[in-house]
Enzyme design. Sequence first.
Site, PDB file in Angstrom:
ATOM      1  N   THR A  86       1.435  -5.741   0.859  1.00 35.07           N
ATOM      2  CA  THR A  86       0.767  -6.463   1.970  1.00 35.07           C
ATOM      3  C   THR A  86      -0.545  -6.628   1.199  1.00 35.07           C
ATOM      4  OG1 THR A  86       0.211  -4.637   2.834  1.00 35.07           O
ATOM      5  CG2 THR A  86       1.830  -6.082   4.066  1.00 35.07           C
ATOM      6  N   ARG A 154       0.163   9.458  -1.621  1.00 32.23           N
ATOM      7  CA  ARG A 154      -1.024   9.174  -2.864  1.00 32.23           C
ATOM      8  C   ARG A 154      -0.142   8.786  -4.305  1.00 32.23           C
ATOM      9  NH1 ARG A 154      -4.030  14.442  -3.007  1.00 32.23           N
ATOM     10  NH2 ARG A 154      -1.920  15.137  -2.755  1.00 32.23           N
ATOM     11  N   CYS A 265      -4.691   0.246  -2.303  1.00 27.75           N
ATOM     12  CA  CYS A 265      -4.860   0.369  -0.828  1.00 27.75           C
ATOM     13  C   CYS A 265      -6.355   0.285  -0.391  1.00 27.75           C
ATOM     14  CB  CYS A 265      -4.272   1.844  -0.372  1.00 27.75           C
ATOM     15  SG  CYS A 265      -2.311   1.742  -0.589  1.00 27.75           S
ATOM     16  N   LYS A 268      -8.089  -3.196  -0.278  1.00 28.92           N
ATOM     17  CA  LYS A 268      -7.590  -4.470   0.528  1.00 28.92           C
ATOM     18  C   LYS A 268      -7.313  -3.694   1.985  1.00 28.92           C
ATOM     19  CE  LYS A 268      -2.373  -3.369   0.277  1.00 28.92           C
ATOM     20  NZ  LYS A 268      -2.456  -2.878   1.429  1.00 28.92           N
ATOM     21  N   LYS A 326      -6.873   5.907 -11.001  1.00 26.30           N
ATOM     22  CA  LYS A 326      -6.859   7.100 -11.046  1.00 26.30           C
ATOM     23  C   LYS A 326      -5.836   7.705 -11.797  1.00 26.30           C
ATOM     24  CE  LYS A 326      -3.926   7.899  -6.854  1.00 26.30           C
ATOM     25  NZ  LYS A 326      -3.837   8.894  -5.686  1.00 26.30           N
TER      26      LYS A 326
HETATM   27  P1  NAD Z   1       4.512  -2.810  -4.560  1.00 30.51           P
HETATM   28  O1  NAD Z   1       4.075  -4.029  -5.022  1.00 30.51           O
HETATM   29  O2  NAD Z   1       4.506  -1.657  -5.761  1.00 30.51           O
HETATM   30  O3  NAD Z   1       6.229  -2.912  -4.233  1.00 30.51           O
HETATM   31  C1  NAD Z   1       6.513  -4.108  -3.332  1.00 30.51           C
HETATM   32  C2  NAD Z   1       8.016  -4.573  -3.814  1.00 30.51           C
HETATM   33  O4  NAD Z   1       8.478  -5.498  -2.764  1.00 30.51           O
HETATM   34  C3  NAD Z   1       7.978  -5.202  -5.021  1.00 30.51           C
HETATM   35  O5  NAD Z   1       8.891  -4.493  -6.010  1.00 30.51           O
HETATM   36  C4  NAD Z   1       8.681  -6.500  -4.651  1.00 30.51           C
HETATM   37  O6  NAD Z   1       9.340  -7.414  -5.409  1.00 30.51           O
HETATM   38  C5  NAD Z   1       9.308  -6.135  -3.435  1.00 30.51           C
HETATM   39  N1  NAD Z   1       9.369  -7.253  -2.305  1.00 30.51           N
HETATM   40  C6  NAD Z   1       8.560  -8.152  -1.908  1.00 30.51           C
HETATM   41  N2  NAD Z   1       9.427  -9.170  -0.993  1.00 30.51           N
HETATM   42  C7  NAD Z   1      10.696  -8.488  -0.824  1.00 30.51           C
HETATM   43  C8  NAD Z   1      11.884  -9.007  -0.106  1.00 30.51           C
HETATM   44  N3  NAD Z   1      11.799 -10.093   0.747  1.00 30.51           N
HETATM   45  N4  NAD Z   1      12.941  -8.464  -0.359  1.00 30.51           N
HETATM   46  C9  NAD Z   1      13.206  -7.497  -1.226  1.00 30.51           C
HETATM   47  N5  NAD Z   1      12.039  -6.972  -1.850  1.00 30.51           N
HETATM   48  C10 NAD Z   1      10.714  -7.625  -1.688  1.00 30.51           C
HETATM   49  O7  NAD Z   1       3.881  -2.245  -3.488  1.00 30.51           O
HETATM   50  P2  NAD Z   1       3.648  -0.873  -2.974  1.00 30.51           P
HETATM   51  O8  NAD Z   1       2.291  -0.175  -3.665  1.00 30.51           O
HETATM   52  O9  NAD Z   1       4.758  -0.042  -3.023  1.00 30.51           O
HETATM   53  O10 NAD Z   1       2.984  -0.782  -1.556  1.00 30.51           O
HETATM   54  C11 NAD Z   1       3.837  -1.409  -0.320  1.00 30.51           C
HETATM   55  C12 NAD Z   1       3.451  -1.011   1.025  1.00 30.51           C
HETATM   56  O11 NAD Z   1       2.897   0.323   1.195  1.00 30.51           O
HETATM   57  C13 NAD Z   1       2.155  -1.924   0.942  1.00 30.51           C
HETATM   58  O12 NAD Z   1       1.904  -2.451   2.467  1.00 30.51           O
HETATM   59  C14 NAD Z   1       1.033  -0.873   0.666  1.00 30.51           C
HETATM   60  O13 NAD Z   1      -0.273  -1.076   1.501  1.00 30.51           O
HETATM   61  C15 NAD Z   1       1.532   0.135   1.408  1.00 30.51           C
HETATM   62  N6  NAD Z   1       1.432   1.450   0.988  1.00 30.51           N
HETATM   63  C16 NAD Z   1       1.085   1.796  -0.471  1.00 30.51           C
HETATM   64  C17 NAD Z   1       0.612   2.821  -0.771  1.00 30.51           C
HETATM   65  C18 NAD Z   1       0.476   3.242  -2.429  1.00 30.51           C
HETATM   66  O14 NAD Z   1       0.121   4.323  -2.762  1.00 30.51           O
HETATM   67  N7  NAD Z   1       1.058   2.098  -3.438  1.00 30.51           N
HETATM   68  C19 NAD Z   1       0.576   4.141  -0.164  1.00 30.51           C
HETATM   69  C20 NAD Z   1       0.690   3.859   1.197  1.00 30.51           C
HETATM   70  C21 NAD Z   1       1.182   2.677   1.945  1.00 30.51           C
END
Ligand code: NAD
Length: 437
Positions: A86, A154, A265, A268, A326
């Site tokens: 997102t 994290r 995170c 955004k 980090k």
């Molecule tokens: P990321 O970009 O690492 O992973 C997202 C994955 O989703 C990608 O591999 C992408 O190819 C896949 N994807 C997108 N659309 C798709 C679909 N329609 N079908 C199948 N796969 C699809 O993102 P992330 O860092 O894992 O973050 C994911 C969510 O979790 C975000 O909303 C983020 O804010 C939240 N979040 C992230 C963290 C963090 O530390 N990274 C921590 C807490 C929450």
Amino acid sequence: MKITMIGAGYVGLVSGVCFADFGHDVICLDKDERKIEALKQGQIPIFEPGLDHLVASNVASGRLSFTTDLKSAVAESDVIFIAVGTPSRRGDGHADLSYVHAASREIASNLTGFTVVVTKSTVPVGTGDEVERIIRETNPEADVAVVSNPEFLREGAAIEDFKRPDRIVVGLNGNDQRAREVMTEVYRPLYLNQAPLVFTTRRTSELIKYAGNAFLAMKITFINEMADLCEKVGADVQDVARGIGLDGRIGSKFLHAGPGYGGSCFPKDTLALVKTAQDYDSPVRLVETTVAINDNRKRAMGRKVITAAGGDVRGRKIAVLGLTFKPNTDDMRDSPAIAIVQTLQDAGAKVTGYDPEGVENARKLIEGLDYAADPYDAAADADALVIVTEWNEFRALDFARLKTVMKTPLLVDLRNIYRRDEVARHGFGYASIGRPD
Ligand code: NAD
């Protein structure tokens, strides 16, 4: 429970593997075929400590598999987690929900039997309502409950965080008992370990995630501003942080002054919260100010390096240690290093970077940066060495060796991992954050 994780990124992959480790049957699904192919070959597409072993053992046990085939995965599942990205929407800073909406549509037409669809992605208030609307519109027959379950892990400590969370938040639509029972079952192993399971409404749950991140971003920004003041008045920000952090009402975490928060995170999510609040005519001014202060800080850190190097870096070489936002991750999204390197390049410096895990991602985000094989290679002929990210391997640098390779012995420590006296002993100039000269 049979679980499908849509999105095998930092959150989806870690959560999926941990759920498998709890004993559930988990399919991790991604539309990125290369990612899924790599996972099937036993290669982990991200750097996260311990993840490779956990994936291998759960694949071996038969509880974890990877696919791009949404249809069969969804049809078999009791629970489907949406863990897609997102990011900030280009142009206005709202959360871009296009991936969440697309996933909802794809899921909808393949649902069979009662299924709980869970938004694990960080999504603005009201997104669960929209996900439910999309599913019901696409497949009016679907027997579905849409639940919010934000993730608080994290990067760098993701497995530990997932398995030992401070709390698990689940937001239900009304008082949906069936969904409540399913979510309790999903998290039973943690619940038995006393992790508080906080049930609330779906909208409240969505807001909890943003409120939490905004609060932490504010705390970091607060201590960063105290650090600036310390520099002006001759006080020591680390003692200030300790002095206030020992107060149980404040707490010592997130009080480390540095180059500003970054990552996938906080930047955004703070911005998206600001936008949501403005849309509802209820502005969150503390968060607006936090965003503005942090945006300015990153380039200000570049200027700090230039000042420490005597005010003119044109044609001079600056070495940067640590590029990721980090330590213990390869994630470069919104890393302060990006703006710092750009500021130095804008001032005419030649910048060389070194990072233990982030180089591949850095290449996609930073132009014109040279890469070194290790800290000493980076420091060769440099007029300043800048610590941007506090990887453990930078905590015990060999200053005698650095002095022989550097043109000018100067350390700019943007994470305060050294003491002035120990650096000065080796004949180095030293600048840090919020500590007296
Ligand atoms: P990321 O970009 O690492 O992973 C997202 C994955 O989703 C990608 O591999 C992408 O190819 C896949 N994807 C997108 N659309 C798709 C679909 N329609 N079908 C199948 N796969 C699809 O993102 P992330 O860092 O894992 O973050 C994911 C969510 O979790 C975000 O909303 C983020 O804010 C939240 N979040 C992230 C963290 C963090 O530390 N990274 C921590 C807490 C929450």
